[in-house]
Design a protein around this motif. Structure first.
Motif, PDB file in Angstrom:
ATOM      1  N   PHE A 173       0.861  -1.184   0.000  1.00 34.39           N
ATOM      2  CA  PHE A 173       0.000   0.000   0.000  1.00 34.39           C
ATOM      3  C   PHE A 173       0.893   1.228   0.000  1.00 34.39           C
ATOM      4  O   PHE A 173       1.827   1.331   0.799  1.00 34.39           O
ATOM      5  CB  PHE A 173      -0.900   0.019   1.238  1.00 34.39           C
ATOM      6  CG  PHE A 173      -1.795   1.228   1.285  1.00 34.39           C
ATOM      7  CD1 PHE A 173      -3.011   1.215   0.633  1.00 34.39           C
ATOM      8  CD2 PHE A 173      -1.419   2.371   1.972  1.00 34.39           C
ATOM      9  CE1 PHE A 173      -3.849   2.323   0.659  1.00 34.39           C
ATOM     10  CE2 PHE A 173      -2.250   3.482   2.007  1.00 34.39           C
ATOM     11  CZ  PHE A 173      -3.461   3.460   1.355  1.00 34.39           C
ATOM     12  N   THR A 174       0.591   2.164  -0.911  1.00 33.62           N
ATOM     13  CA  THR A 174       1.321   3.424  -0.962  1.00 33.62           C
ATOM     14  C   THR A 174       0.335   4.559  -0.755  1.00 33.62           C
ATOM     15  O   THR A 174      -0.620   4.703  -1.521  1.00 33.62           O
ATOM     16  CB  THR A 174       2.029   3.598  -2.327  1.00 33.62           C
ATOM     17  OG1 THR A 174       2.918   2.498  -2.519  1.00 33.62           O
ATOM     18  CG2 THR A 174       2.793   4.901  -2.380  1.00 33.62           C
ATOM     19  N   GLN A 175       0.561   5.359   0.284  1.00 32.35           N
ATOM     20  CA  GLN A 175      -0.266   6.546   0.510  1.00 32.35           C
ATOM     21  C   GLN A 175       0.212   7.645  -0.424  1.00 32.35           C
ATOM     22  O   GLN A 175       1.418   7.882  -0.541  1.00 32.35           O
ATOM     23  CB  GLN A 175      -0.151   7.011   1.952  1.00 32.35           C
ATOM     24  CG  GLN A 175      -1.010   8.212   2.251  1.00 32.35           C
ATOM     25  CD  GLN A 175      -0.939   8.637   3.708  1.00 32.35           C
ATOM     26  OE1 GLN A 175      -0.346   7.952   4.544  1.00 32.35           O
ATOM     27  NE2 GLN A 175      -1.533   9.771   4.004  1.00 32.35           N
ATOM     28  N   LEU A 176      -0.728   8.289  -1.104  1.00 26.37           N
ATOM     29  CA  LEU A 176      -0.379   9.344  -2.055  1.00 26.37           C
ATOM     30  C   LEU A 176      -0.432  10.706  -1.355  1.00 26.37           C
ATOM     31  O   LEU A 176      -1.435  11.067  -0.753  1.00 26.37           O
ATOM     32  CB  LEU A 176      -1.343   9.315  -3.240  1.00 26.37           C
ATOM     33  CG  LEU A 176      -1.355   8.009  -4.018  1.00 26.37           C
ATOM     34  CD1 LEU A 176      -2.433   8.041  -5.088  1.00 26.37           C
ATOM     35  CD2 LEU A 176       0.005   7.736  -4.631  1.00 26.37           C
ATOM     36  N   ASN A 177       0.661  11.437  -1.442  1.00 26.73           N
ATOM     37  CA  ASN A 177       0.738  12.753  -0.832  1.00 26.73           C
ATOM     38  C   ASN A 177       1.507  13.679  -1.762  1.00 26.73           C
ATOM     39  O   ASN A 177       2.713  13.548  -1.876  1.00 26.73           O
ATOM     40  CB  ASN A 177       1.432  12.677   0.516  1.00 26.73           C
ATOM     41  CG  ASN A 177       1.404  14.004   1.254  1.00 26.73           C
ATOM     42  OD1 ASN A 177       0.655  14.895   0.896  1.00 26.73           O
ATOM     43  ND2 ASN A 177       2.235  14.126   2.262  1.00 26.73           N
ATOM     44  N   PRO A 178       0.798  14.533  -2.502  1.00 26.98           N
ATOM     45  CA  PRO A 178      -0.610  14.871  -2.372  1.00 26.98           C
ATOM     46  C   PRO A 178      -1.494  13.854  -3.101  1.00 26.98           C
ATOM     47  O   PRO A 178      -1.022  13.108  -3.961  1.00 26.98           O
ATOM     48  CB  PRO A 178      -0.719  16.240  -3.045  1.00 26.98           C
ATOM     49  CG  PRO A 178       0.338  16.218  -4.092  1.00 26.98           C
ATOM     50  CD  PRO A 178       1.470  15.397  -3.497  1.00 26.98           C
ATOM     51  N   PRO A 179      -2.808  13.841  -2.759  1.00 28.25           N
ATOM     52  CA  PRO A 179      -3.749  12.995  -3.491  1.00 28.25           C
ATOM     53  C   PRO A 179      -3.785  13.370  -4.976  1.00 28.25           C
ATOM     54  O   PRO A 179      -3.484  14.508  -5.345  1.00 28.25           O
ATOM     55  CB  PRO A 179      -5.090  13.301  -2.827  1.00 28.25           C
ATOM     56  CG  PRO A 179      -4.733  13.803  -1.470  1.00 28.25           C
ATOM     57  CD  PRO A 179      -3.444  14.552  -1.651  1.00 28.25           C
ATOM     58  N   ILE A 180      -4.170  12.413  -5.819  1.00 25.62           N
ATOM     59  CA  ILE A 180      -4.200  12.620  -7.269  1.00 25.62           C
ATOM     60  C   ILE A 180      -5.651  12.707  -7.739  1.00 25.62           C
ATOM     61  O   ILE A 180      -6.437  11.789  -7.486  1.00 25.62           O
ATOM     62  CB  ILE A 180      -3.492  11.456  -7.991  1.00 25.62           C
ATOM     63  CG1 ILE A 180      -2.021  11.403  -7.573  1.00 25.62           C
ATOM     64  CG2 ILE A 180      -3.624  11.607  -9.514  1.00 25.62           C
ATOM     65  CD1 ILE A 180      -1.296  10.194  -8.114  1.00 25.62           C
ATOM     66  N   PRO A 181      -6.027  13.790  -8.441  1.00 26.58           N
ATOM     67  CA  PRO A 181      -7.390  13.868  -8.977  1.00 26.58           C
ATOM     68  C   PRO A 181      -7.561  12.877 -10.123  1.00 26.58           C
ATOM     69  O   PRO A 181      -6.672  12.737 -10.970  1.00 26.58           O
ATOM     70  CB  PRO A 181      -7.513  15.312  -9.468  1.00 26.58           C
ATOM     71  CG  PRO A 181      -6.117  15.761  -9.708  1.00 26.58           C
ATOM     72  CD  PRO A 181      -5.244  14.985  -8.773  1.00 26.58           C
ATOM     73  N   ARG A 208     -18.596   6.023 -11.133  1.00 28.29           N
ATOM     74  CA  ARG A 208     -18.634   6.602  -9.781  1.00 28.29           C
ATOM     75  C   ARG A 208     -18.448   8.117  -9.799  1.00 28.29           C
ATOM     76  O   ARG A 208     -19.004   8.805  -8.964  1.00 28.29           O
ATOM     77  CB  ARG A 208     -17.566   5.979  -8.879  1.00 28.29           C
ATOM     78  CG  ARG A 208     -17.703   4.498  -8.719  1.00 28.29           C
ATOM     79  CD  ARG A 208     -18.919   4.148  -7.901  1.00 28.29           C
ATOM     80  NE  ARG A 208     -19.046   2.701  -7.826  1.00 28.29           N
ATOM     81  CZ  ARG A 208     -20.186   2.068  -7.931  1.00 28.29           C
ATOM     82  NH1 ARG A 208     -21.307   2.706  -8.120  1.00 28.29           N
ATOM     83  NH2 ARG A 208     -20.227   0.757  -7.854  1.00 28.29           N
ATOM     84  N   GLY A 209     -17.609   8.624 -10.709  1.00 24.04           N
ATOM     85  CA  GLY A 209     -17.406  10.064 -10.807  1.00 24.04           C
ATOM     86  C   GLY A 209     -15.984  10.487 -10.466  1.00 24.04           C
ATOM     87  O   GLY A 209     -15.092   9.668 -10.330  1.00 24.04           O
ATOM     88  N   GLU A 210     -15.829  11.803 -10.325  1.00 19.15           N
ATOM     89  CA  GLU A 210     -14.509  12.361 -10.054  1.00 19.15           C
ATOM     90  C   GLU A 210     -14.204  12.323  -8.568  1.00 19.15           C
ATOM     91  O   GLU A 210     -15.098  12.399  -7.724  1.00 19.15           O
ATOM     92  CB  GLU A 210     -14.414  13.791 -10.581  1.00 19.15           C
ATOM     93  CG  GLU A 210     -14.461  13.838 -12.091  1.00 19.15           C
ATOM     94  CD  GLU A 210     -14.159  15.216 -12.658  1.00 19.15           C
ATOM     95  OE1 GLU A 210     -13.972  16.172 -11.881  1.00 19.15           O
ATOM     96  OE2 GLU A 210     -14.106  15.322 -13.887  1.00 19.15           O
ATOM     97  N   GLY A 211     -12.922  12.189  -8.270  1.00 12.77           N
ATOM     98  CA  GLY A 211     -12.501  12.152  -6.883  1.00 12.77           C
ATOM     99  C   GLY A 211     -11.005  12.298  -6.765  1.00 12.77           C
ATOM    100  O   GLY A 211     -10.333  12.720  -7.715  1.00 12.77           O
ATOM    101  N   TYR A 212     -10.490  11.950  -5.596  1.00 11.16           N
ATOM    102  CA  TYR A 212      -9.059  12.039  -5.330  1.00 11.16           C
ATOM    103  C   TYR A 212      -8.559  10.698  -4.821  1.00 11.16           C
ATOM    104  O   TYR A 212      -9.083  10.157  -3.835  1.00 11.16           O
ATOM    105  CB  TYR A 212      -8.768  13.122  -4.290  1.00 11.16           C
ATOM    106  CG  TYR A 212      -8.921  14.504  -4.850  1.00 11.16           C
ATOM    107  CD1 TYR A 212      -7.834  15.160  -5.409  1.00 11.16           C
ATOM    108  CD2 TYR A 212     -10.151  15.141  -4.850  1.00 11.16           C
ATOM    109  CE1 TYR A 212      -7.975  16.427  -5.950  1.00 11.16           C
ATOM    110  CE2 TYR A 212     -10.298  16.403  -5.382  1.00 11.16           C
ATOM    111  CZ  TYR A 212      -9.204  17.040  -5.930  1.00 11.16           C
ATOM    112  OH  TYR A 212      -9.350  18.286  -6.473  1.00 11.16           O
ATOM    113  N   ALA A 213      -7.532  10.184  -5.491  1.00  9.29           N
ATOM    114  CA  ALA A 213      -6.893   8.947  -5.034  1.00  9.29           C
ATOM    115  C   ALA A 213      -6.007   9.298  -3.844  1.00  9.29           C
ATOM    116  O   ALA A 213      -5.188  10.214  -3.910  1.00  9.29           O
ATOM    117  CB  ALA A 213      -6.062   8.331  -6.147  1.00  9.29           C
ATOM    118  N   ILE A 214      -6.207   8.567  -2.738  1.00 15.91           N
ATOM    119  CA  ILE A 214      -5.410   8.800  -1.541  1.00 15.91           C
ATOM    120  C   ILE A 214      -4.388   7.689  -1.324  1.00 15.91           C
ATOM    121  O   ILE A 214      -3.514   7.807  -0.478  1.00 15.91           O
ATOM    122  CB  ILE A 214      -6.306   8.943  -0.295  1.00 15.91           C
ATOM    123  CG1 ILE A 214      -7.154   7.695  -0.091  1.00 15.91           C
ATOM    124  CG2 ILE A 214      -7.169  10.199  -0.415  1.00 15.91           C
ATOM    125  CD1 ILE A 214      -7.900   7.655   1.233  1.00 15.91           C
TER     126      ILE A 214
END
Length: 72
Positions: free
Chosen positions: A2-10, A16-22
């Motif tokens: 598992f890799t936490q994304l920092n910053p999140p990626i749009p 489902r729609g638009e969001g941010y990958a965390i």
């Protein structure tokens, strides 16, 4: 892994729609990446496989709105 994304990626998740990958889950070479995404409109958190995820439109990078058709 598992890799936490920092910053999140749009991004956009199909159906489902638009969001941010965390975060991203990588089960290895025989599997798709799994994108852990917070959907903007609903606040839901979805784990979406790589074929169901697209980058969002970005005029600075000259990237149009991506198509969501299945590659297979």
């Amino acid at each position: 892994m598992f890799t936490q994304l920092n910053p999140p990626i749009p991004l956009t998740v199909k159906d489902r729609g638009e969001g941010y990958a965390i975060g991203v889950i990588d089960y290895g070479q025989e599997h798709n990446l799994i994108w852990v995404t917070i959907i903007t409109e609903t606040g839901e958190i979805w784990c979406a496989p790589n074929p169901s995820v697209r980058g969002v439109v970005n005029w600075t990078m000259n990237r149009p709105r991506p198509a969501m058709e299945s590659p297979h």
